[in-house]
Design an enzyme around this catalytic site. Sequence first.
Site, PDB file in Angstrom:
ATOM      1  N   PRO A  11      42.607  97.879  25.643  1.00 12.46           N
ATOM      2  CA  PRO A  11      42.575  96.666  26.587  1.00 12.46           C
ATOM      3  C   PRO A  11      43.232  95.711  26.766  1.00 12.46           C
ATOM      4  O   PRO A  11      43.648  95.368  25.876  1.00 12.46           O
ATOM      5  CB  PRO A  11      41.690  96.121  25.809  1.00 12.46           C
ATOM      6  CG  PRO A  11      40.538  96.721  24.627  1.00 12.46           C
ATOM      7  CD  PRO A  11      41.970  98.139  24.421  1.00 12.46           C
ATOM      8  N   ASN A  12      43.776  95.380  28.759  1.00 16.90           N
ATOM      9  CA  ASN A  12      44.939  94.182  28.549  1.00 16.90           C
ATOM     10  C   ASN A  12      46.011  94.509  28.849  1.00 16.90           C
ATOM     11  O   ASN A  12      46.977  94.333  29.677  1.00 16.90           O
ATOM     12  CB  ASN A  12      44.493  93.145  28.254  1.00 16.90           C
ATOM     13  CG  ASN A  12      43.030  92.371  28.141  1.00 16.90           C
ATOM     14  OD1 ASN A  12      43.239  92.350  28.851  1.00 16.90           O
ATOM     15  ND2 ASN A  12      42.360  92.039  26.750  1.00 16.90           N
ATOM     16  N   ARG A  19      50.640  89.102  32.121  1.00 19.37           N
ATOM     17  CA  ARG A  19      50.141  88.714  31.039  1.00 19.37           C
ATOM     18  C   ARG A  19      50.551  88.103  29.936  1.00 19.37           C
ATOM     19  O   ARG A  19      51.711  88.694  29.414  1.00 19.37           O
ATOM     20  CB  ARG A  19      49.400  90.183  30.385  1.00 19.37           C
ATOM     21  CG  ARG A  19      48.927  89.642  28.780  1.00 19.37           C
ATOM     22  CD  ARG A  19      48.243  90.760  28.423  1.00 19.37           C
ATOM     23  NE  ARG A  19      47.444  90.125  27.041  1.00 19.37           N
ATOM     24  CZ  ARG A  19      47.245  90.842  26.318  1.00 19.37           C
ATOM     25  NH1 ARG A  19      47.997  92.350  25.912  1.00 19.37           N
ATOM     26  NH2 ARG A  19      47.022  90.915  25.369  1.00 19.37           N
ATOM     27  N   TYR A  24      54.605  89.142  25.681  1.00 24.53           N
ATOM     28  CA  TYR A  24      54.845  90.609  26.040  1.00 24.53           C
ATOM     29  C   TYR A  24      56.067  91.561  27.135  1.00 24.53           C
ATOM     30  O   TYR A  24      56.324  92.613  27.353  1.00 24.53           O
ATOM     31  CB  TYR A  24      53.313  90.911  26.373  1.00 24.53           C
ATOM     32  CG  TYR A  24      51.884  90.423  25.640  1.00 24.53           C
ATOM     33  CD1 TYR A  24      52.408  91.664  24.584  1.00 24.53           C
ATOM     34  CD2 TYR A  24      51.088  89.736  26.038  1.00 24.53           C
ATOM     35  CE1 TYR A  24      50.716  91.166  23.496  1.00 24.53           C
ATOM     36  CE2 TYR A  24      50.460  89.773  25.027  1.00 24.53           C
ATOM     37  CZ  TYR A  24      50.127  90.574  23.494  1.00 24.53           C
ATOM     38  OH  TYR A  24      48.780  89.858  22.706  1.00 24.53           O
ATOM     39  N   ASN A  75      49.127 101.801  21.476  1.00 27.76           N
ATOM     40  CA  ASN A  75      49.003 100.562  21.156  1.00 27.76           C
ATOM     41  C   ASN A  75      47.422 100.226  21.870  1.00 27.76           C
ATOM     42  O   ASN A  75      47.132 100.244  22.730  1.00 27.76           O
ATOM     43  CB  ASN A  75      49.840  99.846  22.321  1.00 27.76           C
ATOM     44  CG  ASN A  75      49.812  98.374  22.417  1.00 27.76           C
ATOM     45  OD1 ASN A  75      48.654  97.675  21.297  1.00 27.76           O
ATOM     46  ND2 ASN A  75      50.985  97.903  22.609  1.00 27.76           N
ATOM     47  N   ALA A  78      43.790  94.715  21.859  1.00 31.20           N
ATOM     48  CA  ALA A  78      43.112  93.781  20.324  1.00 31.20           C
ATOM     49  C   ALA A  78      42.251  94.787  19.359  1.00 31.20           C
ATOM     50  O   ALA A  78      41.471  94.209  18.716  1.00 31.20           O
ATOM     51  CB  ALA A  78      42.498  92.809  21.022  1.00 31.20           C
ATOM     52  N   GLU A  99      51.861 103.517  15.731  1.00 33.17           N
ATOM     53  CA  GLU A  99      51.056 102.743  16.234  1.00 33.17           C
ATOM     54  C   GLU A  99      52.281 101.859  16.851  1.00 33.17           C
ATOM     55  O   GLU A  99      52.858 101.662  16.340  1.00 33.17           O
ATOM     56  CB  GLU A  99      49.698 102.034  15.163  1.00 33.17           C
ATOM     57  CG  GLU A  99      49.907 100.675  15.374  1.00 33.17           C
ATOM     58  CD  GLU A  99      48.696  99.893  14.685  1.00 33.17           C
ATOM     59  OE1 GLU A  99      48.815 100.542  13.717  1.00 33.17           O
ATOM     60  OE2 GLU A  99      48.396  99.018  14.424  1.00 33.17           O
ATOM     61  N   HIS A 101      53.026  98.295  18.774  1.00 29.12           N
ATOM     62  CA  HIS A 101      52.835  96.862  19.078  1.00 29.12           C
ATOM     63  C   HIS A 101      54.272  96.509  19.690  1.00 29.12           C
ATOM     64  O   HIS A 101      55.114  96.369  19.433  1.00 29.12           O
ATOM     65  CB  HIS A 101      52.328  95.793  17.874  1.00 29.12           C
ATOM     66  CG  HIS A 101      51.098  96.666  17.534  1.00 29.12           C
ATOM     67  ND1 HIS A 101      50.052  96.025  18.213  1.00 29.12           N
ATOM     68  CD2 HIS A 101      50.565  96.714  16.249  1.00 29.12           C
ATOM     69  CE1 HIS A 101      49.206  97.089  16.591  1.00 29.12           C
ATOM     70  NE2 HIS A 101      49.597  97.088  16.976  1.00 29.12           N
ATOM     71  N   ARG A 108      51.877  86.438  14.363  1.00 28.50           N
ATOM     72  CA  ARG A 108      51.970  85.933  14.844  1.00 28.50           C
ATOM     73  C   ARG A 108      49.995  85.310  14.357  1.00 28.50           C
ATOM     74  O   ARG A 108      49.656  84.616  13.409  1.00 28.50           O
ATOM     75  CB  ARG A 108      50.910  86.117  16.165  1.00 28.50           C
ATOM     76  CG  ARG A 108      52.584  87.228  16.911  1.00 28.50           C
ATOM     77  CD  ARG A 108      52.179  87.634  18.818  1.00 28.50           C
ATOM     78  NE  ARG A 108      51.095  86.849  19.458  1.00 28.50           N
ATOM     79  CZ  ARG A 108      50.286  87.527  20.006  1.00 28.50           C
ATOM     80  NH1 ARG A 108      50.567  89.356  19.900  1.00 28.50           N
ATOM     81  NH2 ARG A 108      49.497  86.566  21.016  1.00 28.50           N
TER      82      ARG A 108
HETATM   83  C1  DQA Z   1      49.473  93.415  21.618  1.00 27.60           C
HETATM   84  C2  DQA Z   1      49.225  92.484  19.976  1.00 27.60           C
HETATM   85  C3  DQA Z   1      47.467  92.959  19.770  1.00 27.60           C
HETATM   86  O1  DQA Z   1      47.545  91.487  18.722  1.00 27.60           O
HETATM   87  C4  DQA Z   1      47.212  91.879  21.323  1.00 27.60           C
HETATM   88  O2  DQA Z   1      45.592  91.697  21.000  1.00 27.60           O
HETATM   89  C5  DQA Z   1      47.640  93.453  22.268  1.00 27.60           C
HETATM   90  C6  DQA Z   1      48.697  93.188  22.164  1.00 27.60           C
HETATM   91  C7  DQA Z   1      50.350  93.887  20.848  1.00 27.60           C
HETATM   92  O3  DQA Z   1      51.986  94.809  21.708  1.00 27.60           O
HETATM   93  O4  DQA Z   1      51.803  93.203  20.440  1.00 27.60           O
HETATM   94  O5  DQA Z   1      46.355  93.433  23.375  1.00 27.60           O
HETATM   95  O6  DQA Z   1      48.923  95.143  20.524  1.00 27.60           O
END
Ligand code: DQA
Length: 144
Positions: A11-12, A19, A24, A75, A78, A99, A101, A108
């Site tokens: 998501p996102n 964003r 990011y 990735n 959340a 995984e 990020h 954070r």
């Molecule tokens: C994320 C870190 C997550 O906590 C966050 O919700 C994201 C992006 C990252 O790539 O740093 O959406 O996965």
Amino acid sequence: MPATIAVVHGPNLNMLGQREPEIYGHTTLAAIDAALTSRAEAAGLRLVSLQSNHEGVLVDFLQGEGWSAAGVIINPGALTHYGLSLRDALAALRAPIIEVHLSNVYRREPFRHTSVIAPVATGQITGLGWRGYLLALEWLIAQL
Ligand code: DQA
């Protein structure tokens, strides 16, 4: 048929570039996928990628492409922190799972310090921005 690397964006992540760029970065998801595809093809691999804001869509993708993939890069956004059906879909796979990020989740908010995905992943790359995806791909290539 060349071996396949499945890339999953949660998501996102479709909003990358717009964003919270201070967290990011400015690189878009399309640019990340293009860099991954180019590197995979140079290594003789096929790369398939999916982004969704819906956990079930990610589960469906993993049950299809993920099942036959030689490696998975994910990735989870959340969903990292609470996505148990995503975790179970990953746990069922035989392929190595990295995984990724973009941000360093451990620097954070406390809720980001827990990953329900990490126990079923082969490894984790966090805080290295978009290049983290390419480093994950390099590791998978080295394994094949
Ligand atoms: C994320 C870190 C997550 O906590 C966050 O919700 C994201 C992006 C990252 O790539 O740093 O959406 O996965």
